[in-house]
Design a protein around this motif. Structure first.
Motif, short mmCIF file in Angstrom:
data_model
loop_
_atom_site.label_atom_id
_atom_site.label_comp_id
_atom_site.label_asym_id
_atom_site.label_seq_id
_atom_site.Cartn_x
_atom_site.Cartn_y
_atom_site.Cartn_z
N ASP A 109 0.89 -1.03 -0.13
CA ASP A 109 -0.05 0.15 0.00
C ASP A 109 0.75 1.38 0.06
N LEU A 110 1.99 1.22 0.89
CA LEU A 110 2.66 2.49 1.02
C LEU A 110 3.58 2.64 -0.21
N LEU A 111 4.02 1.47 -0.97
CA LEU A 111 4.73 1.76 -2.35
C LEU A 111 3.82 2.16 -3.24
N ILE A 112 2.47 1.92 -3.46
CA ILE A 112 1.57 2.43 -4.32
C ILE A 112 1.55 3.87 -4.20
N LYS A 113 1.40 4.24 -2.71
CA LYS A 113 1.06 5.65 -2.64
C LYS A 113 2.41 6.41 -3.04
N ALA A 114 3.52 5.72 -2.49
CA ALA A 114 4.64 6.43 -3.13
C ALA A 114 4.89 6.67 -4.63
N ALA A 115 4.51 5.60 -5.27
CA ALA A 115 4.33 5.83 -6.93
C ALA A 115 3.43 6.86 -7.33
#
Length: 538
Positions: free
Chosen positions: A245-251
């Motif tokens: 989830d955090l990786l998607i938000k970072a992208a």
């Protein structure tokens, strides 16, 4: 046993919101990607405005701040441009002869060199920095840079004998930065989190980054950095859902801030590839490569380039499997159609023999002639389907579902009319099948996908000929037959028989095309196909 089953059901229900949240984040990311170019254009326009403003600045030393703003904008979007303005900042600082600005400009130059993986050049600049002339916040940036330098160097060499030394040095400089930072500030928790992460203190690192990420004043770029790093922390702690989830938000934040020097999209593609979501992984790795090429940092392009062909190869295999499945469905429907037609013929013949006299026999013959026309059309359709089968190259992500929908509608329509004994309607449905258009769509699709993979193919191909012999495509034409033959060769299909089958030509025709083209080139026949294989994709 009943208690165990109930427990499993509760576990599944508890997990549903997590998966739903991740899926909704992926939807947001995909929607954000649609507007990616708009964000980039906004960033570039802002930089243009800053450059325009510099032209009206009085030559009283204030131009340094203008150059600094442009450098900050370029840092995450273009290595070459950021490096240019880092050097301009140095020149301007030297012109102003202000010690703090001179040293600050060195830090900025070292930062951008380190971001590109240029360790030797970074070290040379860092060694020139006079710490005594630095302002307090620049000292924090200096020690943070030194700390990151040694940590990154450890990642680069990947050798335990050196890594222990580099990690120790990195932590020492991190301590210096922490001591100079304001407790509770972004800089304090950022470097503290980095040190804890490198020391294996995942919980402590997680607390540092969690404090930062809750700050509502973070820029999109800062949020992307923290979210990506915190994602790594959760990954190491085997908390997969939080990590993704955090990786998607970072992208998403990277896209909104037009940051091309990023890692989130690349890591997402790797994650999805391992989860067998290859279609989305292939799209994201292409986006990661586009960003790496835009930023122009060679080490980032290399990192993405190692994963791109792996995902692309798997995607090609999946498409070919889907293509094979479509062909099987098409074959089954063709056989079903033949059975229906045979049944119609038998039924008509039997009814006419029982009810009609000599005059009716004439009508039966007429109908049989019409049926022969239908059979001829069906045979033509079958041959066309076989030619489509031999169109080997396919990069279509959605075509399989479209064909299956057509088959389902065809089956349903035929079944309805069979039940109603509306045989003439069935004939009309069969006559409306236009396999020729489907073939043209596949050819156009192949041309588009190939040119997307090799956008300079036609240009590089024409370089093998004198100007008078170069191929000029007609308006609206992507590839012509000759170019399509050598496009297949570039993809690794060299066998004339196979190429002939794919393009629905005779082997002699393929041979004639190749001979005629090669004879016009100033490159020898033996070297011509090697030159074709040397044409690079973008």
């Amino acid at each position: 046993m009943l208690k165990f089953t109930i427990s499993i059901i509760y576990l599944i229900i508890a997990c549903l919101p997590v998966f739903a949240n991740t899926d909704s984040l992926f939807m947001v990311l995909d929607k954000t990607l649609i507007n990616k170019q708009d964000y980039t254009n906004t960033k570039l326009n802002r930089i243009s405005e800053l450059k325009q403003n510099l032209k009206t600045v009085n030559k009283n030393g204030s131009s340094y701040n203008g150059f600094l703003k442009i450098f900050e904008e370029y840092k995450g979007i273009s290595f070459d441009s950021a490096l240019t303005y880092a050097n301009i900042l140095q020149e301007e600082a030297l012109r102003l002869n202000e010690a703090d600005k001179i040293e600050e400009s060195k830090i900025n130059l070292a930062f951008i060199l380190l971001s590109a993986g240029m360790f030797k050049e970074t070290q040379e600049i860092v060694d020139q920095i006079a710490i005594k002339h630095l302002k307090k916040e620049d000292k924090v940036a200096y020690f943070t840079l030194k700390s990151r330098y040694y940590y990154d160097l450890c990642d680069f060499v990947k050798n335990n004998n050196y890594c222990d030394k580099y990690t120790k040095l990195g932590s020492q400089f991190a301590d210096s930065a922490i001591n100079l930072s304001i407790r509770g500030s972004y800089a304090y928790h950022f470097i503290s989190g980095l040190k804890n992460l490198r020391s294996g203190k995942l919980d402590a690192a997680g607390r540092d980054y969690s404090i930062i990420i809750q700050n509502p004043q973070l820029t999109d770029h800062q949020y992307a950095i923290i979210a990506s790093t915190l994602s790594y922390v959760y990954e190491q702690k085997n908390e997969g859902e939080k990590s993704v989830d955090l990786l998607i938000k970072a992208a998403i934040a990277d896209i909104k801030s037009s940051t091309k020097e990023n890692i989130a999209m690349f890591k997402l593609a790797d994650y999805l590839f391992k989860k067998n979501d290859n279609k989305r992984a292939y799209r994201y790795i292409q986006e990661a490569m586009a960003d790496a090429e835009f930023y122009s940092a060679r080490h980032r392009q290399f990192a993405v380039g190692t994963l791109l062909p792996i995902i692309g190869g798997k995607q090609l295999r999946l498409v070919e499997q889907q293509r094979s499945l479509i062909f099987k469905y098409a074959t089954a429907i063709t056989l079903l159609t033949l059975v229906i037609i045979i049944f119609i013929i038998i039924t008509v013949k039997q009814n006419k023999k029982l009810k009609l006299a000599q005059a009716s026999i004439t009508k039966v013959n007429a109908r049989l002639q019409e049926t022969n026309i239908v059979l001829t059309d069906v045979n033509l359709a079958i041959r066309e389907a076989n030619r489509i089968k031999d169109e080997y190259i396919g990069y279509y992500f959605n075509v399989n579902s479209e064909y299956i929908d057509k088959i389902e509608r065809f089956k349903k329509s035929v079944s309805q009319r069979l039940s109603a004994k509306r045989y003439e309607d069935i004939k009309q449905i069969i006559d409306r099948i236009d396999l020729k258009k489907e073939r043209e769509d596949l050819s156009v699709g192949f041309d588009k996908i190939f040119i997307k993979l090799f956008p300079n193919f036609v240009k590089e191909f024409n370089k093998l000929f004198h100007e008078s012999d170069q191929i000029i495509l007609q308006e609206g034409q992507i590839l012509n037959p000759e170019l399509r033959i050598f496009a297949l060769i570039r993809l690794g299909i060299h066998n004339n028989d196979r190429i002939a089958k794919i393009l629905n030509f005779s082997v002699n025709t393929i041979y004639s095309y190749k001979t005629r083209i090669k004879s016009k080139s100033f490159v020898s026949n033996e070297e011509f196909e090697n030159k074709i294989m040397e044409i690079k994709g973008e």
